[in-house]
Design an enzyme around this catalytic site. Structure first.
Site, PDB file in Angstrom:
ATOM      1  N   ASN A  20      46.292  28.855  47.892  1.00 21.46           N
ATOM      2  CA  ASN A  20      46.364  29.463  49.223  1.00 21.46           C
ATOM      3  C   ASN A  20      46.611  28.407  50.293  1.00 21.46           C
ATOM      4  O   ASN A  20      47.396  28.628  51.224  1.00 21.46           O
ATOM      5  CB  ASN A  20      45.077  30.244  49.526  1.00 21.46           C
ATOM      6  CG  ASN A  20      45.117  31.641  48.966  1.00 21.46           C
ATOM      7  OD1 ASN A  20      45.853  32.486  49.453  1.00 21.46           O
ATOM      8  ND2 ASN A  20      44.358  31.875  47.897  1.00 21.46           N
ATOM      9  N   ARG A  71      21.258  22.605  50.355  1.00 22.25           N
ATOM     10  CA  ARG A  71      22.444  23.206  50.989  1.00 22.25           C
ATOM     11  C   ARG A  71      22.606  22.687  52.402  1.00 22.25           C
ATOM     12  O   ARG A  71      23.718  22.452  52.878  1.00 22.25           O
ATOM     13  CB  ARG A  71      22.272  24.734  51.062  1.00 22.25           C
ATOM     14  CG  ARG A  71      22.649  25.449  49.810  1.00 22.25           C
ATOM     15  CD  ARG A  71      22.714  26.957  50.046  1.00 22.25           C
ATOM     16  NE  ARG A  71      22.689  27.659  48.784  1.00 22.25           N
ATOM     17  CZ  ARG A  71      23.746  27.821  47.989  1.00 22.25           C
ATOM     18  NH1 ARG A  71      24.919  27.359  48.341  1.00 22.25           N
ATOM     19  NH2 ARG A  71      23.636  28.446  46.840  1.00 22.25           N
ATOM     20  N   MET A  96      34.159  27.686  46.953  1.00 19.32           N
ATOM     21  CA  MET A  96      33.227  28.536  46.218  1.00 19.32           C
ATOM     22  C   MET A  96      31.765  28.121  46.433  1.00 19.32           C
ATOM     23  O   MET A  96      30.973  28.073  45.499  1.00 19.32           O
ATOM     24  CB  MET A  96      33.582  28.517  44.728  1.00 19.32           C
ATOM     25  CG  MET A  96      35.018  28.942  44.435  1.00 19.32           C
ATOM     26  SD  MET A  96      35.474  30.561  45.104  1.00 19.32           S
ATOM     27  CE  MET A  96      34.675  31.614  43.916  1.00 19.32           C
ATOM     28  N   ASN A 113      38.117  33.039  56.045  1.00 15.85           N
ATOM     29  CA  ASN A 113      38.016  33.005  54.585  1.00 15.85           C
ATOM     30  C   ASN A 113      38.958  34.042  53.985  1.00 15.85           C
ATOM     31  O   ASN A 113      39.281  35.039  54.621  1.00 15.85           O
ATOM     32  CB  ASN A 113      36.580  33.353  54.170  1.00 15.85           C
ATOM     33  CG  ASN A 113      36.379  33.363  52.671  1.00 15.85           C
ATOM     34  OD1 ASN A 113      36.774  32.417  51.979  1.00 15.85           O
ATOM     35  ND2 ASN A 113      35.784  34.421  52.144  1.00 15.85           N
ATOM     36  N   HIS A 115      39.164  36.545  50.610  1.00 16.57           N
ATOM     37  CA  HIS A 115      38.369  37.072  49.505  1.00 16.57           C
ATOM     38  C   HIS A 115      39.264  37.957  48.647  1.00 16.57           C
ATOM     39  O   HIS A 115      40.010  38.783  49.182  1.00 16.57           O
ATOM     40  CB  HIS A 115      37.188  37.883  50.049  1.00 16.57           C
ATOM     41  CG  HIS A 115      36.340  38.456  48.959  1.00 16.57           C
ATOM     42  ND1 HIS A 115      35.470  37.677  48.214  1.00 16.57           N
ATOM     43  CD2 HIS A 115      36.251  39.713  48.466  1.00 16.57           C
ATOM     44  CE1 HIS A 115      34.889  38.447  47.312  1.00 16.57           C
ATOM     45  NE2 HIS A 115      35.333  39.678  47.439  1.00 16.57           N
ATOM     46  N   THR A 147      30.991  35.430  58.913  1.00 13.01           N
ATOM     47  CA  THR A 147      29.702  35.588  59.579  1.00 13.01           C
ATOM     48  C   THR A 147      28.626  35.369  58.519  1.00 13.01           C
ATOM     49  O   THR A 147      28.942  35.044  57.365  1.00 13.01           O
ATOM     50  CB  THR A 147      29.584  36.987  60.225  1.00 13.01           C
ATOM     51  OG1 THR A 147      29.836  37.970  59.210  1.00 13.01           O
ATOM     52  CG2 THR A 147      30.581  37.168  61.350  1.00 13.01           C
TER      53      THR A 147
END
Ligand code: GAR
Length: 215
Positions: A20, A71, A96, A113, A115, A147
């Site tokens: 992409n 994280r 990912m 993003n 999906h 979001t």
């Protein structure tokens, strides 16, 4: 209010193949967008998309999530790198990792993003397998602002593909990927042209044109 129309800066995050990202860069080149691809950040050293970036002279960065205890610390390292590159738009292209609320708030309104499903159908993983199991006749992909909910956020555009009776996961994934490569460049261009306005959970495209693509 004065608007400065100039060259905007994109930073892309990938995890592996990066097709992409490649589609966006190639469309930008073909259509001569006034844009700067300031960098590609991967969370794996072996991400294949890094080779394409290098071949285009786009700076590459690897920030491995495994090297971070939490994280939050991984996302803090990402934020630092993205900010240092001066991103106007952050493009998640097959990245990912689930991002923390702090990261998402930091880039609110300039984080998008793709999906591989027609959201809100099939959020999460294994979308093609789940679409086949559900027996849907149409599947596709969605580009959306990010979001805090996973695979939620105002939808910029969608691309649909038919599901054929004899499809397996590979065949369906390839068909969806082809439409992904069409819709992601369009969404990025709309952003760069200042045509996207978020109203509640919807994206208004100004001037209006169809935000639905079909293969
Ligand atoms: C694409 O199909 C993209 O929609 C999906 O990963 C693939 C990446 O391919 N993204 C997600 O599943 C995000 N939740 P690419 O690396 O060749 O662009």
């Amino acid at each position: 209010m004065n608007y400065i129309v100039g060259m905007l800066t994109i930073v892309t995050l990938i995890s592996d193949r990066g097709s992409n990202f490649e589609a966006i860069v190639k469309t930008a080149q073909n259509e001569q967008w006034p844009v700067r691809f300031a960098g590609v950040i991967a969370n794996h050293l072996t991400a294949k998309g890094l080779d394409f970036a290098r071949s285009q002279g786009i700076p590459t960065y690897v920030i491995e999530h495994l090297g971070h205890p939490t994280r939050e610390s991984f996302d803090a390292a990402l934020i630092e790198q993205i900010d240092a590159l001066g991103a106007d738009l952050v493009v998640l292209a097959g990245f990912m990792r689930i991002l923390t609320p702090g990261f998402i708030r930091h880039f609110a309104g300039r984080l998008i993003n793709i999906h591989p499903a027609l959201l809100p159908a099939f959020p999460g993983l294994h979308t093609h397998k789940r679409a086949l199991e559900a027996g849907v006749t149409e599947h596709g992909a969605t580009v959306h602002f990010v979001t805090e909910g996973v695979d939620e956020g105002p939808i910029i555009c969608q691309g649909t593909v038919p599901v054929h009776k004899d499809d397996d996961v590979e065949a369906l994934a390839a068909r969806v990927l082809a439409i992904e490569h069409q819709i992601y460049p369009r969404a990025v261009k709309w952003f760069l042209d200042g045509r996207l306005r978020i109203e509640g959970n919807q994206v208004k495209l100004q001037p209006p044109e169809s935000q639905l693509f079909k293969l």
